[in-house]
Write an enzyme that holds these catalytic residues in place. Structure first.
Site, PDB file in Angstrom:
ATOM      1  N   SER A   1      12.137  -4.198   0.439  1.00  0.00           N
ATOM      2  CA  SER A   1      11.567  -3.490   1.577  1.00  0.00           C
ATOM      3  C   SER A   1      12.587  -3.493   2.728  1.00  0.00           C
ATOM      4  O   SER A   1      13.703  -3.005   2.548  1.00  0.00           O
ATOM      5  CB  SER A   1      10.230  -4.108   1.972  1.00  0.00           C
ATOM      6  OG  SER A   1       9.543  -3.275   2.873  1.00  0.00           O
TER       7      SER A   1
ATOM      8  N   ASP B   1       4.989   4.069  -4.643  1.00  0.00           N
ATOM      9  CA  ASP B   1       5.082   3.306  -3.396  1.00  0.00           C
ATOM     10  C   ASP B   1       4.606   4.163  -2.223  1.00  0.00           C
ATOM     11  O   ASP B   1       5.219   5.182  -1.907  1.00  0.00           O
ATOM     12  CB  ASP B   1       6.538   2.873  -3.182  1.00  0.00           C
ATOM     13  CG  ASP B   1       6.691   1.849  -2.066  1.00  0.00           C
ATOM     14  OD1 ASP B   1       5.837   1.809  -1.170  1.00  0.00           O
ATOM     15  OD2 ASP B   1       7.683   1.104  -2.084  1.00  0.00           O
TER      16      ASP B   1
ATOM     17  N   HIS C   1       4.784  -0.686  -4.010  1.00  0.00           N
ATOM     18  CA  HIS C   1       5.752  -1.372  -3.147  1.00  0.00           C
ATOM     19  C   HIS C   1       6.035  -2.761  -3.720  1.00  0.00           C
ATOM     20  O   HIS C   1       5.445  -3.755  -3.312  1.00  0.00           O
ATOM     21  CB  HIS C   1       5.209  -1.460  -1.727  1.00  0.00           C
ATOM     22  CG  HIS C   1       6.249  -1.772  -0.691  1.00  0.00           C
ATOM     23  ND1 HIS C   1       7.370  -1.004  -0.507  1.00  0.00           N
ATOM     24  CD2 HIS C   1       6.348  -2.776   0.221  1.00  0.00           C
ATOM     25  CE1 HIS C   1       8.103  -1.505   0.471  1.00  0.00           C
ATOM     26  NE2 HIS C   1       7.506  -2.593   0.919  1.00  0.00           N
TER      27      HIS C   1
END
Length: 668
Positions: free
Chosen positions: A511, A596, A628
């Protein structure tokens, strides 16, 4: 309301699985200038235990054999998660009966589950990582499972499980409008939904009292939050308090008189403190607990005894301060029985006499116990990962180093267990968020890397949460700038300390951490031999434009914290790795979930396309059934096997063959 006993019981013991960060405990801060302290150097010379067969890669990333233990309200039935067809499923255990699996999930692990009365279990699960969790109910009497929120594209949130009622609960659903969540009363018998509180379009959260009435709502204009309060469920909401986004005021729960609030507040202070708050007159009555160095954001309570119990906070390790002599006595007893481990209470029956206890440290995911308070009897339930011997794992050392502008950066350094002296290959591993933090505790990713002979450097760069308002604000509009300086300064410190091998450095993150890895190889392409981007952003314009619908109310706040695409176009352009891709020559591995909703697949594809056209060495792994991060076990295996090959190629003198078959489980 959902029960909280100690500081760790949380929302009714709702259980989830997090493969990124383990939950972590006695303080051993290592304050560092240019050299490692002698105590750390001495500890690194000690290699404990006899030689054992090394765990394989899959041993680090396979699901625990038994985890997420919970008690039924009457304490007679134990539930836990156990693998079945490579997915975690709910299993029941009762004295004198064989264990009984009550779910048959094969697509995805449940995100969380909890008891609802003696005869029902509820769990949340999304589809393929889309983050649109549905609420499912298992009827233990009939053995049937039903989706209680069967609405495509709709996300369910638990507002209040209404623990005193067996047949109803409150859920938040973006059914009427995908951008906002209304509150519904869900009838567990009929499945009927009754609208309990309508969201006018600007409510971002709700809070109930101990009777299950919605009494507080957070109204946002995108930057400021106005807390709306009503004295009873029959009254209209009225404004109670307005705060800017830079101030933290988070109501945690109502007091047991249902007329006071307990909150975590940074109003008038830099570090958030636990406070008792008078909602009728919008004033702080008293400070329950404050720490001089870190935010305090968690407070436990006992539903059975109707009292607050312990405040918990995190410096370099987790700590707690108890106000309740009963809970303090229980925890001290447990700590004396489980030396060397962090101890916390995860769950309890309704009487709070039978507890589920966790014990863990930085080298073990730990054990779970059943504890009878009155009898002072502790019974082992499970060793979560017995195939990972604690003696074979590495210690995680708390560190501190100065940033170039004078800020102190805290972090963690994990060296291979057999490290003695000299320089070693290092994986720089910044956390995601970015408004989160790394914590001390067992992390399978870090432990696997250390088992391969690589040191791991983690840092809580500016903006990481828990260190006060000023430290957080220092990150605003500093993506790819001062935040990245903090990462670089950590690497420079490790090089100056004689630990890192300058020719064998790689950077990896997920991320925001993936974004930081990309920035790292655009700012200093000669520094890193390789990089791994796991669901990271490459283009801040497209990232901000593709936020999930429910983030819409926070858009202006995001603009102030990251940058406005119109007013700060030059800043965002310069901070986007995609627009500096011509500088990238470092070998890169990219991992991305196709579903995601936070960092869209396009963030990875557009960068990979540019790099491949320039013939940069870049590998791409995309999983169609992930969002994600990779949650499914087979995808975790594939991802980390690819990372292992990749890191061995660039960090080892002679890359070894990779063994991925799991070791045989040993008996607890």
């Amino acid at each position: 309301m959902l029960a909280q006993i100690g500081q760790a019981i949380g929302k009714g013991g709702m259980a989830g699985y997090n493969s990124r960060l383990a939950q972590p405990p006695t303080e051993t801060t290592l304050s560092i200038s240019r050299k490692l302290p002698p105590a750390l150097l001495l500890s690194l010379l000690l290699v404990s235990g006899p030689a054992l067969a090394a765990p394989t890669l899959r041993d680090f990333f396979r699901s625990p054999g038994q985890s997420s233990f919970q008690l039924s309200p009457d304490g007679r039935t134990l539930s836990f998660l156990a693998p079945w067809h490579d997915r975690l499923n709910i299993v029941l255990r009762r004295a004198g009966q064989p264990d009984r699996r009550v779910t048959s999930l094969t697509d995805r692990d449940p995100e969380a589950y909890f008891w609802k009365g003696k005869h029902r279990l509820l769990y949340l699960k999304d589809e393929g990582g889309d983050e649109n969790a549905h609420v499912f109910m298992v009827d233990l009497a009939t053995g049937t499972t039903r989706d209680l929120t069967p609405y495509p594209g709709v996300r369910a949130r638990i507002v209040d499980d209404l623990g005193d009622l067996d047949d109803a609960m409150l859920v938040g659903l973006n059914l009427r409008n995908r951008r906002v969540f209304d509150v519904y009363r869900l009838d567990l018998v009929s499945g009927a939904l009754t609208l309990e509180a309508v969201n006018p379009g600007n409510i971002v959260s709700w809070l109930t009292d101990h009777s299950g009435h919605v009494r507080l709502a957070a109204q946002s204009d995108g930057v400021n939050t106005t807390w709306l309060y009503r004295a009873t469920s029959r009254d209209a909401f009225v404004p109670m308090l307005t705060t800017g986004f830079r101030d933290r005021f988070v109501p945690l729960f109502f007091g047991f008189d249902d007329h006071t609030l307990f909150a975590s507040s940074s109003l008038g202070r830099d570090r958030a403190a636990l406070v008792e708050f008078d909602p009728q007159h919008a004033r702080e009555r008293r400070v329950v607990y404050a720490h001089p160095d870190v935010d305090v954001t968690r407070l436990g309570y006992s539903s059975a005894r109707k009292t607050i119990t312990c405040a918990s906070f995190e410096t370099d390790k987790p700590h707690r301060v108890c106000f309740d002599p009963v809970m303090d006595r229980v925890l001290r007893r447990l700590e004396s029985r489980l030396p060397g481990y962090q101890v916390s209470v995860l769950n309890a029956d309704s009487s709070e006499n039978t507890l589920i206890v966790a014990a863990w440290n930085d080298r073990s995911r730990g054990r779970r116990y059943r504890y009878d308070v009155r009898a002072d009897r502790l019974t082992l339930l499970s060793v979560l990962t017995p195939w990972l011997p604690e003696a074979e794992m590495a210690h995680m050392h708390a560190i501190r180093y100065p940033a170039r502008d004078g800020l102190t950066i805290a972090g963690y350094l994990t060296l291979p267990r057999t490290y003695r002296h000299g320089r070693v290959p290092v994986i720089v591993y910044p956390h995601g968020g970015p408004w989160a933090r790394d914590s001390w505790g067992f992390d399978p990713v870090v432990q696997f890397f250390a088992s391969q002979g690589w040191a791991v450097l983690q840092m809580n760069y500016r903006g990481s949460t828990g260190y006060g308002k000023a430290f957080w604000e220092a990150s605003f509009k500093q993506w790819g700038r001062a935040m990245q300086d903090d990462i670089d300064d950590g690497v420079d410190w490790l090089l100056a300390a004689g630990i890192a091998d300058p020719g064998r450095l790689c950077i990896m993150g997920a991320s925001y951490g993936g974004y930081a890895a990309l920035v790292g190889i655009t700012r200093a392409p000669e520094r890193y031999r390789c990089a791994v981007d796991y669901a990271g952003m490459s283009n801040l314009f497209s990232y901000l434009a593709s936020m999930p619908p429910e983030w819409t109310l926070q858009r202006e706040t995001m603009y102030q914290m990251i940058g406005d695409p119109q007013r700060d176009a030059a800043l965002l352009h310069d901070a986007s790795p995609l627009f500096a891709a011509e500088r990238i020559r470092t070998p890169l591995l990219v991992l991305q979930g196709a579903r995601d909703p936070r960092v869209h697949l396009s963030e990875s594809l557009q960068l990979v396309d540019v790099l491949r056209r320039r013939q940069v060495d870049v590998d791409l792994i995309v999983k169609l059934d992930e969002g994600h991060g990779f949650r499914n076990q087979e995808n975790r295996f594939e991802a980390f096997e690819a990372m292992s090959r990749f890191f061995h190629r660039y960090l080892d003198r002679t890359p070894p063959a990779i063994s991925s078959a799991p070791a045989a489980a040993t008996s607890p």
